[in-house]
Design a protein around this motif. Sequence first.
Motif, PDB file in Angstrom:
ATOM      1  N   ALA A  10       0.828  -1.208   0.000  1.00 10.83           N
ATOM      2  CA  ALA A  10       0.000   0.000   0.000  1.00 10.83           C
ATOM      3  C   ALA A  10       0.864   1.260   0.000  1.00 10.83           C
ATOM      4  O   ALA A  10       0.409   2.328  -0.412  1.00 10.83           O
ATOM      5  N   ILE A  11       2.097   1.150   0.444  1.00  8.80           N
ATOM      6  CA  ILE A  11       3.021   2.287   0.362  1.00  8.80           C
ATOM      7  C   ILE A  11       3.533   2.389  -1.078  1.00  8.80           C
ATOM      8  O   ILE A  11       3.497   3.453  -1.702  1.00  8.80           O
ATOM      9  N   THR A  12       3.970   1.256  -1.596  1.00  5.28           N
ATOM     10  CA  THR A  12       4.497   1.240  -2.962  1.00  5.28           C
ATOM     11  C   THR A  12       3.424   1.654  -3.969  1.00  5.28           C
ATOM     12  O   THR A  12       3.728   2.257  -4.995  1.00  5.28           O
ATOM     13  N   ALA A  13       2.169   1.357  -3.667  1.00  8.71           N
ATOM     14  CA  ALA A  13       1.077   1.684  -4.598  1.00  8.71           C
ATOM     15  C   ALA A  13       1.017   3.185  -4.892  1.00  8.71           C
ATOM     16  O   ALA A  13       0.572   3.593  -5.953  1.00  8.71           O
ATOM     17  N   PHE A  14       1.466   3.989  -3.939  1.00 12.93           N
ATOM     18  CA  PHE A  14       1.421   5.448  -4.137  1.00 12.93           C
ATOM     19  C   PHE A  14       2.768   6.006  -4.610  1.00 12.93           C
ATOM     20  O   PHE A  14       2.937   7.224  -4.670  1.00 12.93           O
ATOM     21  N   ALA A  15       3.715   5.112  -4.918  1.00 12.58           N
ATOM     22  CA  ALA A  15       5.072   5.578  -5.216  1.00 12.58           C
ATOM     23  C   ALA A  15       5.103   6.549  -6.394  1.00 12.58           C
ATOM     24  O   ALA A  15       5.829   7.530  -6.363  1.00 12.58           O
ATOM     25  N   GLY A  16       4.297   6.311  -7.411  1.00 12.09           N
ATOM     26  CA  GLY A  16       4.347   7.202  -8.576  1.00 12.09           C
ATOM     27  C   GLY A  16       3.663   8.536  -8.324  1.00 12.09           C
ATOM     28  O   GLY A  16       3.896   9.502  -9.048  1.00 12.09           O
ATOM     29  N   ASP A  17       2.824   8.597  -7.293  1.00 12.73           N
ATOM     30  CA  ASP A  17       2.005   9.790  -7.093  1.00 12.73           C
ATOM     31  C   ASP A  17       1.760  10.028  -5.598  1.00 12.73           C
ATOM     32  O   ASP A  17       0.624   9.939  -5.121  1.00 12.73           O
ATOM     33  N   PRO A  18       2.827  10.312  -4.869  1.00  8.98           N
ATOM     34  CA  PRO A  18       2.651  10.475  -3.418  1.00  8.98           C
ATOM     35  C   PRO A  18       1.694  11.615  -3.069  1.00  8.98           C
ATOM     36  O   PRO A  18       1.048  11.582  -2.025  1.00  8.98           O
ATOM     37  N   GLN A  19       1.586  12.596  -3.986  1.00 14.14           N
ATOM     38  CA  GLN A  19       0.702  13.724  -3.684  1.00 14.14           C
ATOM     39  C   GLN A  19      -0.768  13.272  -3.589  1.00 14.14           C
ATOM     40  O   GLN A  19      -1.540  13.833  -2.820  1.00 14.14           O
ATOM     41  N   ARG A  20      -1.083  12.227  -4.332  1.00 13.98           N
ATOM     42  CA  ARG A  20      -2.452  11.695  -4.259  1.00 13.98           C
ATOM     43  C   ARG A  20      -2.750  11.205  -2.834  1.00 13.98           C
ATOM     44  O   ARG A  20      -3.829  11.454  -2.296  1.00 13.98           O
ATOM     45  N   LEU A  21      -1.776  10.553  -2.235  1.00 16.32           N
ATOM     46  CA  LEU A  21      -1.961  10.097  -0.854  1.00 16.32           C
ATOM     47  C   LEU A  21      -2.006  11.297   0.094  1.00 16.32           C
ATOM     48  O   LEU A  21      -2.837  11.358   1.007  1.00 16.32           O
ATOM     49  N   ALA A  22      -1.101  12.255  -0.141  1.00 17.74           N
ATOM     50  CA  ALA A  22      -1.086  13.445   0.733  1.00 17.74           C
ATOM     51  C   ALA A  22      -2.421  14.178   0.664  1.00 17.74           C
ATOM     52  O   ALA A  22      -2.938  14.649   1.686  1.00 17.74           O
ATOM     53  N   ASP A  23      -2.996  14.270  -0.540  1.00 17.74           N
ATOM     54  CA  ASP A  23      -4.290  14.957  -0.687  1.00 17.74           C
ATOM     55  C   ASP A  23      -5.375  14.224   0.094  1.00 17.74           C
ATOM     56  O   ASP A  23      -6.175  14.843   0.800  1.00 17.74           O
ATOM     57  N   ALA A  24      -5.401  12.902  -0.046  1.00 20.10           N
ATOM     58  CA  ALA A  24      -6.414  12.123   0.679  1.00 20.10           C
ATOM     59  C   ALA A  24      -6.196  12.257   2.188  1.00 20.10           C
ATOM     60  O   ALA A  24      -7.144  12.412   2.962  1.00 20.10           O
ATOM     61  N   ALA A  25      -4.929  12.230   2.586  1.00 21.16           N
ATOM     62  CA  ALA A  25      -4.613  12.269   4.028  1.00 21.16           C
ATOM     63  C   ALA A  25      -4.953  13.635   4.631  1.00 21.16           C
ATOM     64  O   ALA A  25      -5.255  13.737   5.820  1.00 21.16           O
ATOM     65  N   SER A  26      -4.914  14.672   3.805  1.00 19.70           N
ATOM     66  CA  SER A  26      -5.187  16.009   4.353  1.00 19.70           C
ATOM     67  C   SER A  26      -6.639  16.103   4.827  1.00 19.70           C
ATOM     68  O   SER A  26      -6.975  16.945   5.634  1.00 19.70           O
ATOM     69  N   LYS A  27      -7.508  15.213   4.301  1.00 23.04           N
ATOM     70  CA  LYS A  27      -8.929  15.263   4.692  1.00 23.04           C
ATOM     71  C   LYS A  27      -9.282  14.123   5.633  1.00 23.04           C
ATOM     72  O   LYS A  27     -10.454  13.886   5.920  1.00 23.04           O
ATOM     73  N   ARG A  28      -8.311  13.384   6.106  1.00 25.98           N
ATOM     74  CA  ARG A  28      -8.623  12.170   6.876  1.00 25.98           C
ATOM     75  C   ARG A  28      -9.382  12.494   8.157  1.00 25.98           C
ATOM     76  O   ARG A  28      -9.197  13.552   8.758  1.00 25.98           O
ATOM     77  N   ARG A  29     -10.189  11.515   8.593  1.00 27.32           N
ATOM     78  CA  ARG A  29     -10.918  11.686   9.848  1.00 27.32           C
ATOM     79  C   ARG A  29     -10.343  10.804  10.943  1.00 27.32           C
ATOM     80  O   ARG A  29     -10.647  11.001  12.109  1.00 27.32           O
ATOM     81  N   GLY A  30      -9.593   9.803  10.570  1.00 27.82           N
ATOM     82  CA  GLY A  30      -8.956   8.949  11.582  1.00 27.82           C
ATOM     83  C   GLY A  30      -7.446   9.067  11.453  1.00 27.82           C
ATOM     84  O   GLY A  30      -6.943   9.813  10.610  1.00 27.82           O
TER      85      GLY A  30
END
Length: 494
Positions: free
Chosen positions: A345-365
């Motif tokens: 799941a870490i490697t899955a975002f390797a090409g586009d870490p910003q996509r994870l950062a964007d999702a994480a910026s709205k996280r509730r947990g």
Amino acid sequence: MIELLTPQEMSRADALAMEKGPHDGAGLMDRAGAAVADAVLARFAGAAGFDILCGPGNNGGDGYVVADLLRERGLDTKVWRLAMPRQGSDCEAVAARCHAECAPLEDYRPLPGRIAVDALFGAGLSKPVGGAAARVLGSLAETGVRVVAVDLPSGVSGATGQVLGIAAPAALTVTFFRRKPGHLLYPGRALCGETLVADIGIDARVLDEIAPRCFVNDPALWRAEWPVMEPDLHKYRRGHVGVFSGGPMATGAARLSARAAARIGAGAVTLLSPGAALAVNAMHLTSIMLRRVEEERELLEFHEERRPKAYVLGPGFGIGELTRRFAEAILQAQQGAGLVLDADAITAFAGDPQRLADAASKRRGDLFLTPHAGEYARLFPDLGGDDDLSKLDRARKAAAHMNAVVVYKGADTVIAAPDGRAAINANAGPHLATAGSGDVLAGMIAGLCARGMPGFEAAAAAVHLHGEAGNGCGAGLIAEDLPERLPEILRDYP
Ligand SMILES: NC(=O)C1=CN([C@@H]2O[C@H](COP(=O)(O)OP(=O)(O)OC[C@H]3O[C@@H](n4cnc5c(N)ncnc54)[C@H](OP(=O)(O)O)[C@@H]3O)[C@@H](O)[C@H]2O)[C@@H](O)CC1
Ligand SMILES: [K+]
């Protein structure tokens, strides 16, 4: 809590201590030197002689104090100085009253049977070690002469644990007041040998002003947040964990995580499996529940119905778009849940870490990322390739960027929170470096998160207890053993 101080924070601690008294700089140095001399005598009193290698700064000052104390005992002691003490320094003052014989460092040759006290550079190391100092440190390493390092092995950065130029491995390091990150981060940790922390009369209240943000990962760091088992606790109040399984040929990793989540005390654990892997998973599960989840819709149904408190995504899961979508779905769900992203799941975002950062910026947990060095470098190629950054810096920068608790794994695992707090783990033995060990850790983090521990503390506690479990098994350990050690360890955490 056991604080770790950067060299700058340590020099502030020295300064505050001098300001508040009762000891001035030379008084602190006397106590530092005395602590080193005591440690040397306790271990090496029978040595043929003592060579004290002194630099021009206050680390050298400690060395002159050691030399005087050993000489007063009638021991064969000689000072080898790299340069004259810096003018106006405490080192200059103590060197002026030192009665030991002095010679230039370049004439020093290590002799077996004698002890070398390495007081060339400590907190003030400012550039790579070269010249006579480098030659001497190299010859110490080659001849295997036993070395006692004052504060740090010279050449090891107290801030990063990296070697600037060269350093000689010490049998013993005596540091003062508090350890520095460089004592716990490799390669520094390996070069320190046994590390003693001496009390030199600095009042711990100076830490209130310094407010350090880095700690040893000791139970004192997270014990106050440990979830209490109330007698009337219902299993769902102990937290439900969902663990995603890979396909039929990749199910074991998720089951390791699931078992670890259950053993660390989650009240219920469900393995979320693609249809094709249901049968193989069912054959291996008893108390852990099983549910088909291979589409986002099925995940959201499970989430709505069962209200899990935490998920593990990654072990054996694969690195495709589904991985990214599942992560986003959990981070964006109305009903917040913790999410541990490990392995694939870490490697899955390797090409586009910003996509994870964007999702994480709205996280509730809480979000947790648990990379080892390879996964870290794939997700953060810039930070991973920046040699000026320590492992501590890397973990902190990743945590801030991803709004996540980052567990940067290794023999010196660093746990970093988005708010800047960090802990360095110190109890993990080499037997933990085995397949599946990380899957178990991911499950332990999710389990403690589900039980209600705040993110940083949950991750730090899991890393420590994972280390304890590994130490309890020792040689022959396989990852399956780790969850089974937990009940015994958890007796200390009722
Ligand atoms: N009273 C106190 O404050 C107390 C301090 N304590 C002790 O003091 C230590 C810190 O002392 P410190 O700050 O003087 O620094 P220290 O490590 O001696 O080195 C600075 C000197 O080395 C030089 N230098 C650096 N790197 C170099 C290189 N690669 N190659 C060559 N030269 C190099 C540097 O040169 P510069 O950078 O100025 O050019 C400067 O001259 C601390 O570790 C503890 O042991 C304790 O006694 C408690 C009380
Ligand atoms: K030193």
